[in-house]
Scaffold this active site. Structure first.
Site, PDB file in Angstrom:
ATOM      1  CB  CYS A 116      28.845  -2.589  35.963  1.00 15.94           C
ATOM      2  SG  CYS A 116      28.684  -4.095  35.013  1.00 15.94           S
ATOM      3  N   GLY A 154      39.298  -9.667  39.859  1.00 18.08           N
ATOM      4  CA  GLY A 154      38.109  -9.121  40.504  1.00 18.08           C
ATOM      5  C   GLY A 154      37.448 -10.125  41.434  1.00 18.08           C
ATOM      6  N   GLY A 196      36.888 -12.264  36.839  1.00 19.13           N
ATOM      7  CA  GLY A 196      38.018 -13.180  37.000  1.00 19.13           C
ATOM      8  C   GLY A 196      38.800 -13.031  38.290  1.00 19.13           C
TER       9      GLY A 196
END
Lengths: 516, 426
Positions: free
Chosen positions: A258, A432, A429
């Protein structure tokens, strides 16, 4: 109730065995961790090293298996990721002591580490075994038990790998039940387990809905959001090197990490130099009609065609009706816009890179932020440049918690080409919607009990030099795995029948010790 | 107001009055006098709730009936599912549930051939004793003193006088008893070659789980073979993984001719029992299969539940859990005994079957009461009141086990006080 009487449909409804069994696994993990949480550091490191060694030895086997089972990624890259998630991961935390109490005489404080307990760990289809290795090692280093809920597409390789690591842990003196895996994972099952009051923390890696479900479960969770890394190449950078790194990163395991670059941003002034570098590194730069064809295939009706995830550039080109040379490693799609209006600037998890051009550095930074506003907030970005001020300004402006500089982002943000913590969980965090903003490590699975003395100078703390640490001894009695049904897996873990028999006999002797 | 929809009571006191008036005055009063004012209302997992709302951890489990806890969700779902399709069934005919369950049960026990079903443990013992008489054409049955095999005609005659004489059901000419762990006494009883069967609980429960001496059971089995007597293992309390293996006799390396199981076989939600026999013993099933009939024995609902009970017990997670629970109590009770050695003097254990010895002729009665006052329900052994039956379930988790030990520790001062008091029930 109307009975369905098809020839083969069951006439009775059988209760969900998978869920019942999974709940038993949670209880079993509770027992295992009760004992393991009292291991001292030497014993913890011995178990962890033994598991890392088993993981390392099987890295190739599971790389092949994962690619075969999921159809995603590249065997040699998966092997590398598996290997990195074994000994190098343990090396990184070699000096992170999460076992011994810390005594701080200056602050008159003693801190005792307390493991979380039972960790429910989700593993994705994209990086199944490497994530499993990584989470198992994190759990072991922090004296936790872990239960894996693998993505259904990768369940067989994960179940097998978990059993092998468990066998290695047991052989090194760990209690049985420390590393377990759900055999028949499903969405309702994992949702039920995430809500179990006997699970202390969820490590959620997976699609957005699953991560949100983890946070909604009512249990503490560490979930990470999706990535969509923008990469900016400044005119000050070595264009050839930057291009090489970006193509290597995109080609690595067919972009299933990702952390892989999703959108390349450059200035008009260095576009030509960069393009030459990209071509030389094995990228195919698409023409405008080709971009249209690729967009139509990759984002039918605006949604990502998941068949593309982890596939090679050549395969994707073929599917999209494009002609490319067989050595093509990455497809690069020049785009005029970024953000919501251009689907190609979303997360793609395949070796397709969108490429936007800006007039100024400030505009490029704005574009990067626009991309992250759509998806990938809190995750990763990359910059290739030789100007520290620009690097600082770029990172300060973006809603991400790591910006990789002059390195491939796939590996760099995951801590394999930088000094970031090696990780398959990139904390996204608050940007997100996650609780942690750094790369997740074993320290996130431990909380500390603090003994705090009166700060008044007249109150003495006492000498902790001779105080006993809360361990039950060097290596508490090993608990052999249960014999019968698990035999084939146990054997795969290097345990032969005789050894198993010995263990059972030993266990029986232990069981009967208390009789009068 | 306790409104149960079908009936209601104003108070617990009213219920107790009605129980005395219409149900069983002796039993009702016994517990009141013993200071155990328990009327089990709600129940869930290993927890019981008194009508007052007070929670108790269940270590009695009715001898393993609640091996999986109360109303185990998987078993409840199984029974509900069975009720959508089956009922008790017609005992005259073969049925899918009975055949499937019989196969499942027989396959857990190497050397066995048929499973004959009953509705309760006593009925299964009855079947075993009749089967033995058929197979040997002998009439005598030998059992151990303080053994316990149920309360029906033949089974009650094998047990303690207390339960047989009152109903004039003792038959000393046919039913002989020998002391437990006395192999010579057994040989004297069998020597005449006129004994059909020797029946013994693998670990005698109601006697307080005294452990068989090393080699005792095996020697009993050998004597039986030598004198043509059939060996019947009563596994009602020792079967179903409670010793750490599916059947207690397996853990002693025995090969009984028949064994009997009940209680937990129905998961605490549907009564079923079984007598499992070898080919050699099962002759009457060929000669006259309807020689023993039981309308509710081997009910198809019970068979579906029992089938799932065995399935659950065979899962590696359960086997592992039993070992963890056994190991936990082994360690923690030994520590506790060391700290309270003035009253707590012995631990008998095999798997999750435990008998705790207290240094007083009625020590366990006091302990049972002190534990009850501290939120744990464990019963004393009826036939040896020095010994507390301590029967943790196979699915217990860490938190509950730790709580049991904490509560037990908290109860010890009260145990001492009760043992010092001249009138212990006070």
């Amino acid at each position: 109730m109307q009975m369905q009487l098809h020839e083969d449909a069951p006439r009775l409804v059988v209760p969900d065995r998978a869920e019942a069994t999974a709940r038993m696994k949670i209880d079993r993990a509770g027992w295992a961790v009760r004992s393991y949480a009292r291991f001292d550091r030497a014993a913890v490191m011995r178990v962890t090293r033994a598991v890392a060694e088993a993981a390392h030895k099987a890295a190739q086997e599971y790389a092949e298996w994962a690619v075969r089972e999921t159809g995603m990624g590249v065997v040699e890259h998966k092997r590398l990721k598996n290997e990195l998630s074994a000994h190098p991961l343990v090396d990184f935390y070699e000096n992170t002591d999460l076992v011994n109490p810390r005594v701080d005489a200056g602050r008159k404080m003693v801190e005792i580490p307390k493991p979380a307990g039972v960790v429910l760990a989700l593993t994705p289809a994209t990086n199944p075994v490497s994530t499993l290795y990584y989470k198992a090692i994190l759990a072991l280093l922090s004296r936790n038990a872990v239960i894996f809920s693998p993505h259904p597409l990768a369940r067989a390789c994960c179940a097998h790998a978990a059993a092998r690591l468990e066998a290695a842990a047991v052989a090194a003196g760990a209690p049985a039940g420390l590393i377990q895996c759900i055999e028949e994972p499903s969405v309702p099952l994992v949702q039920a387990l995430m809500a179990s009051p006997k699970v202390q923390v969820i490590l959620a890696t997976g699609g957005g809905p699953m991560v949100r479900a983890a946070y909604s479960s009512g249990n503490p969770a560490i979930g990470v959001g999706p990535g969509n890394a923008p990469v900016y190449v400044d005119p000050t950078a070595d264009q050839t090197l930057a291009a090489q790194r970006i193509v290597d990163s995109k080609a690595f395991d067919n972009s299933v990490l990702c952390t892989n670059e999703s959108v390349l941003i450059s200035l008009a002034e260095n576009a030509n130099r960069l393009e030459r570098g990209l071509r030389a590194a094995g990228a195919h730069i698409l023409s405008e009609p080709e971009v249209g064809k690729l967009r139509a295939w990759l984002f039918p009706h605006g949604h990502l065609n998941t068949a593309a995830v982890g596939k090679s550039a050549v395969w994707i080109a073929q599917q999209a009706g494009l002609r490319v040379v067989p050595s093509t490693r990455v497809l690069i799609a020049p785009v005029a816009q970024v953000g919501l209006d251009e689907p190609l600037t979303r997360e793609k998890l395949c070796p397709v890179l969108a490429w936007a051009t800006a007039e100024t550095f400030e505009r490029a930074t704005g574009m990067a932020q626009m991309i992250l506003r759509m998806t990938g907030a809190g995750h990763s970005a990359a910059i290739h440049c030789e100007d520290p001020q620009k690097a600082m300004d770029f990172a300060a402006a973006l809603s991400v918690y790591r910006v990789v500089v002059n390195a491939p982002c796939s590996q760099g943000a995951a801590g394999f080409a930088t000094h970031l913590a090696p990780s398959f969980m990139i904390g996204t965090g608050y940007f997100g919607r996650s609780s942690v903003g750094e790369n997740i490590g074993p320290q996130h699975l431990v909380h500390w009990t603090r003994l705090a003395w009166n700060s008044d100078a007249s109150v003495q703390m006492g000498d902790f030099g001779a105080v006993r640490a809360p361990f039950e001894g060097q290596a508490p009695a090993p608990r052999p795995a249960p014999a019968p049904a698990a035999a084939p897996l146990a054997e795969a873990g290097g345990m032969d029948r005789d050894m198993l028999r010995q263990l059972i006999l030993q266990e029986l002797r232990e069981l009967t010790r208390g009789q009068s | 107001m306790f409104n149960y929809g079908f009936f209601n009571f104003d108070s617990k006191a009213e219920l107790l009055d009605k129980a005395i008036e219409y149900w069983n005055p002796g039993k009702t009063k016994f517990w009141q006098d013993a200071g155990i004012d328990l009327v089990i209302d709600r129940r869930e997992g290993y927890f019981l709730y008194d009508m007052s709302g007070r929670r108790l951890i269940d270590l009695h489990l009715n001898g393993g009936t609640y091996n999986f806890g109360h109303r185990n969700p998987e078993l409840v779902a199984t029974l509900k599912s069975a009720l959508d399709y089956f009922d008790m069934g017609n005992h005259w005919f073969p049925s899918v549930a009975r055949a499937a369950f019989a196969e499942k049960l027989v396959k857990t026990a190497p050397g066995m051939k048929y499973a004959i079903f009953g509705a309760g443990g006593a009925e299964a013992v009855e079947i075993a004793l009749k089967t033995a008489r058929y197979a040997t054409k002998r009439r005598k049955i030998v059992s151990i003193i303080k053994g316990y095999h149920g309360h029906s005609g033949l089974s009650v005659a094998t047990g303690d006088d207390r339960f047989s004489k009152i109903f004039l059901a003792d038959r000393p000419e046919e039913f002989v008893q020998v002391p437990f762990n006395d192999i010579d006494a057994l040989e004297r009883a069998l020597r005449g070659r006129d004994v059909a069967a020797f029946i013994i609980e693998t670990i005698p429960a109601t006697y307080g789980f005294p452990m068989p001496n090393d080699g005792y059971l095996k020697a009993c089995q050998e004597l039986c073979r030598r004198y043509g007597t059939l060996y019947i293992a009563d596994e009602v309390q020792t079967g179903l993984m409670r010793t750490g293996m599916m059947w207690g006799w397996q853990s002693y390396g025995l090969e009984p001719d028949m064994f009997v199981t009940g209680k937990g076989l129905g998961g605490g939600i549907y009564p079923i029992s079984a007598c499992v026999v070898t080919e050699k013993c099962g002759g009457w099933l060929h000669e006259d299969g309807a020689a023993h009939i039981s309308t509710s024995g081997g009910s198809e609902l019970g068979c579906v539940v029992g089938h799932q009970v065995i399935d659950i017990l065979q899962r590696p997670e359960v086997i592992s859990n039993v070992h963890f629970v056994a190991d936990f109590f082994h360690r923690s009770l030994n520590q506790m005994m060391a700290a309270h050695s003035d009253v707590f003097v012995g631990i008998r254990q095999r798997g999750v079957i435990l008998g705790l010895e207290f240094d007083h002729p009625e020590g366990a009665v006091a302990v049972s009461r002190a534990l009850y006052e501290n939120g744990v329900w464990a019963i004393f052994s009826s036939l040896d009141k020095r010994v507390l039956q301590f029967k943790p379930g196979v699915l217990l988790d860490v938190a509950t086990c730790q709580e049991i030990v904490d509560r037990m520790e908290a109860a010890m001062p009260r145990v001492r006080a009760l043992l010092r008091s001249p009138r212990r029930a006070a």
